[in-house]
Design a protein around this motif. Structure first.
Motif, PDB file in Angstrom:
ATOM      1  N   GLY A  54       0.789  -1.226   0.000  1.00 20.83           N
ATOM      2  CA  GLY A  54       0.000   0.000   0.000  1.00 20.83           C
ATOM      3  C   GLY A  54       0.824   1.279   0.000  1.00 20.83           C
ATOM      4  N   THR A  55       2.156   1.179  -0.169  1.00 20.62           N
ATOM      5  CA  THR A  55       3.008   2.367  -0.217  1.00 20.62           C
ATOM      6  C   THR A  55       3.624   2.475  -1.615  1.00 20.62           C
ATOM      7  OG1 THR A  55       5.095   1.285   0.412  1.00 20.62           O
ATOM      8  CG2 THR A  55       3.614   1.972   2.214  1.00 20.62           C
ATOM      9  N   MET A 122       9.982   5.749   7.179  1.00 17.74           N
ATOM     10  CA  MET A 122      10.354   6.887   6.343  1.00 17.74           C
ATOM     11  C   MET A 122       9.976   6.612   4.887  1.00 17.74           C
ATOM     12  SD  MET A 122      14.164   8.512   5.904  1.00 17.74           S
ATOM     13  CE  MET A 122      14.734   7.409   4.616  1.00 17.74           C
ATOM     14  N   LEU A 123      10.265   5.414   4.407  1.00 12.07           N
ATOM     15  CA  LEU A 123       9.892   5.049   3.038  1.00 12.07           C
ATOM     16  C   LEU A 123       8.371   5.051   2.875  1.00 12.07           C
ATOM     17  CD1 LEU A 123      12.247   2.020   2.175  1.00 12.07           C
ATOM     18  CD2 LEU A 123      12.291   4.295   1.143  1.00 12.07           C
ATOM     19  N   SER A 124       7.688   4.445   3.836  1.00  9.61           N
ATOM     20  CA  SER A 124       6.236   4.277   3.741  1.00  9.61           C
ATOM     21  C   SER A 124       5.467   5.586   3.744  1.00  9.61           C
ATOM     22  CB  SER A 124       5.738   3.397   4.898  1.00  9.61           C
ATOM     23  OG  SER A 124       6.327   2.121   4.816  1.00  9.61           O
ATOM     24  N   SER A 125       6.019   6.602   4.398  1.00  8.64           N
ATOM     25  CA  SER A 125       5.292   7.869   4.508  1.00  8.64           C
ATOM     26  C   SER A 125       5.508   8.780   3.304  1.00  8.64           C
ATOM     27  CB  SER A 125       5.686   8.595   5.795  1.00  8.64           C
ATOM     28  OG  SER A 125       7.047   8.945   5.752  1.00  8.64           O
ATOM     29  N   SER A 126       6.377   8.370   2.393  1.00  6.71           N
ATOM     30  CA  SER A 126       6.671   9.209   1.228  1.00  6.71           C
ATOM     31  C   SER A 126       5.494   9.236   0.252  1.00  6.71           C
ATOM     32  CB  SER A 126       7.912   8.674   0.514  1.00  6.71           C
ATOM     33  OG  SER A 126       8.234   9.503  -0.565  1.00  6.71           O
ATOM     34  N   THR A 127       5.231  10.416  -0.299  1.00  4.77           N
ATOM     35  CA  THR A 127       4.130  10.557  -1.266  1.00  4.77           C
ATOM     36  C   THR A 127       4.628  10.724  -2.701  1.00  4.77           C
ATOM     37  OG1 THR A 127       4.068  12.929  -0.822  1.00  4.77           O
ATOM     38  CG2 THR A 127       2.539  11.549   0.427  1.00  4.77           C
ATOM     39  N   VAL A 128       5.925  10.965  -2.858  1.00  4.73           N
ATOM     40  CA  VAL A 128       6.512  11.074  -4.197  1.00  4.73           C
ATOM     41  C   VAL A 128       7.869  10.395  -4.207  1.00  4.73           C
ATOM     42  CG1 VAL A 128       5.373  13.206  -4.948  1.00  4.73           C
ATOM     43  CG2 VAL A 128       7.492  13.349  -3.653  1.00  4.73           C
ATOM     44  N   LYS A 129       8.222   9.868  -5.364  1.00  5.64           N
ATOM     45  CA  LYS A 129       9.553   9.279  -5.520  1.00  5.64           C
ATOM     46  C   LYS A 129      10.440  10.310  -6.178  1.00  5.64           C
ATOM     47  CE  LYS A 129       8.658   4.327  -5.890  1.00  5.64           C
ATOM     48  NZ  LYS A 129       8.845   3.141  -6.754  1.00  5.64           N
ATOM     49  N   GLU A 130      11.339  10.880  -5.369  1.00  4.05           N
ATOM     50  CA  GLU A 130      12.267  11.881  -5.900  1.00  4.05           C
ATOM     51  C   GLU A 130      13.518  11.902  -5.041  1.00  4.05           C
ATOM     52  OE1 GLU A 130      10.055  15.528  -5.574  1.00  4.05           O
ATOM     53  OE2 GLU A 130      10.383  15.666  -3.427  1.00  4.05           O
ATOM     54  N   ARG A 131      14.612  12.341  -5.642  1.00  3.95           N
ATOM     55  CA  ARG A 131      15.872  12.484  -4.911  1.00  3.95           C
ATOM     56  C   ARG A 131      15.846  13.785  -4.112  1.00  3.95           C
ATOM     57  NH1 ARG A 131      17.670   7.827  -4.342  1.00  3.95           N
ATOM     58  NH2 ARG A 131      18.182   6.702  -6.231  1.00  3.95           N
ATOM     59  N   PRO A 132      16.704  13.888  -3.096  1.00  3.73           N
ATOM     60  CA  PRO A 132      16.825  15.164  -2.380  1.00  3.73           C
ATOM     61  C   PRO A 132      17.239  16.256  -3.371  1.00  3.73           C
ATOM     62  CG  PRO A 132      18.008  13.421  -1.213  1.00  3.73           C
ATOM     63  CD  PRO A 132      17.588  12.853  -2.539  1.00  3.73           C
TER      64      PRO A 132
END
Length: 160
Positions: A54-55, A122-132
Motif C-alpha cells: 500500500g506504499t 520513512m519510506l512508507s510515509s513518502s508521497t513522491v519518488k524523488e531524490r533530495p
C-alpha cells in the motif's frame, strides 16, 4: 580458539556481546519486511528490506548495509542503501540516508531492528519518488568514499 575462527576485529567485547544478542533476537523475531543476509561478519550486516504493502515502494526490494563501529551501541552504526537505492527525498543516489537517528539523535537503547523500522516508516510515509534537491552536489562531494557520518546533516523536514 580454533584456527578457523577469527575474532571480529575492531569491536569491543561490549559491542560483540550486544550484536550477538541482537542477532539472536532478530532470528527469533525479525522485523516485518526485513531479512538479514547471514554472513560470518558480525561487524557488517546486509539487510534486505521490502517496501510495505500500500506504499509507493510496495514489493520493491532494497539492501541496507549496516556497519557497526568499535563502540556500538554507544556510537551509531553507519547505515546506507546499496545500489540501487530507493528514489526518496531523504535518500541520496549514493545510498546515504538523511535520518536523524543515524546521527545526532542516536541512542544506545536503539537496535538494528528499531533503525530498520524507522527507515521503513520513512519510506512508507513518502508521497513522491524523488531524490533530495541537493543530490548531485552532495554525491559529488562524497566521491572519495566519504562516510555519511562525516556529513553535517541539517534535519528540518518533520513530514517525512
Amino acid at each position: 580458539m580454533s584456527s578457523t575462527s577469527t575474532p571480529n576485529r575492531g569491536l569491543t567485547k561490549i559491542a560483540t556481546n550486544r550484536l550477538q544478542k541482537e542477532l539472536v533476537e532478530w532470528q527469533v523475531n525479525p522485523p516485518a519486511g526485513f531479512k538479514h543476509k547471514v554472513t560470518d561478519n558480525l561487524q557488517r550486516w546486509i539487510i534486505e528490506v521490502t517496501g510495505a504493502p500500500g506504499t509507493l515502494y510496495a514489493n520493491e526490494t532494497y539492501q541496507l548495509q549496516v556497519d557497526f563501529p568499535e563502540h556500538y551501541p554507544m556510537e551509531a552504526p553507519q547505515v546506507i542503501f546499496l545500489q540501487p537505492s530507493p528514489l526518496h527525498a531523504h535518500i541520496y543516489s549514493n545510498g546515504h540516508i538523511c535520518l536523524d537517528i543515524l546521527y545526532d539523535s542516536w541512542s544506545p537503547a536503539m537496535t538494528v531492528s528499531s533503525v530498520c523500522m524507522s527507515i521503513l516508516s520513512m519510506l512508507s510515509s513518502s508521497t513522491v519518488k524523488e531524490r533530495p534537491p541537493d543530490n548531485d552536489r552532495y554525491v559529488k562531494n562524497c566521491r572519495n568514499g566519504r562516510s555519511p557520518k562525516e556529513t553535517r546533516w541539517w534535519f528540518h523536514d518533520d513530514k517525512v
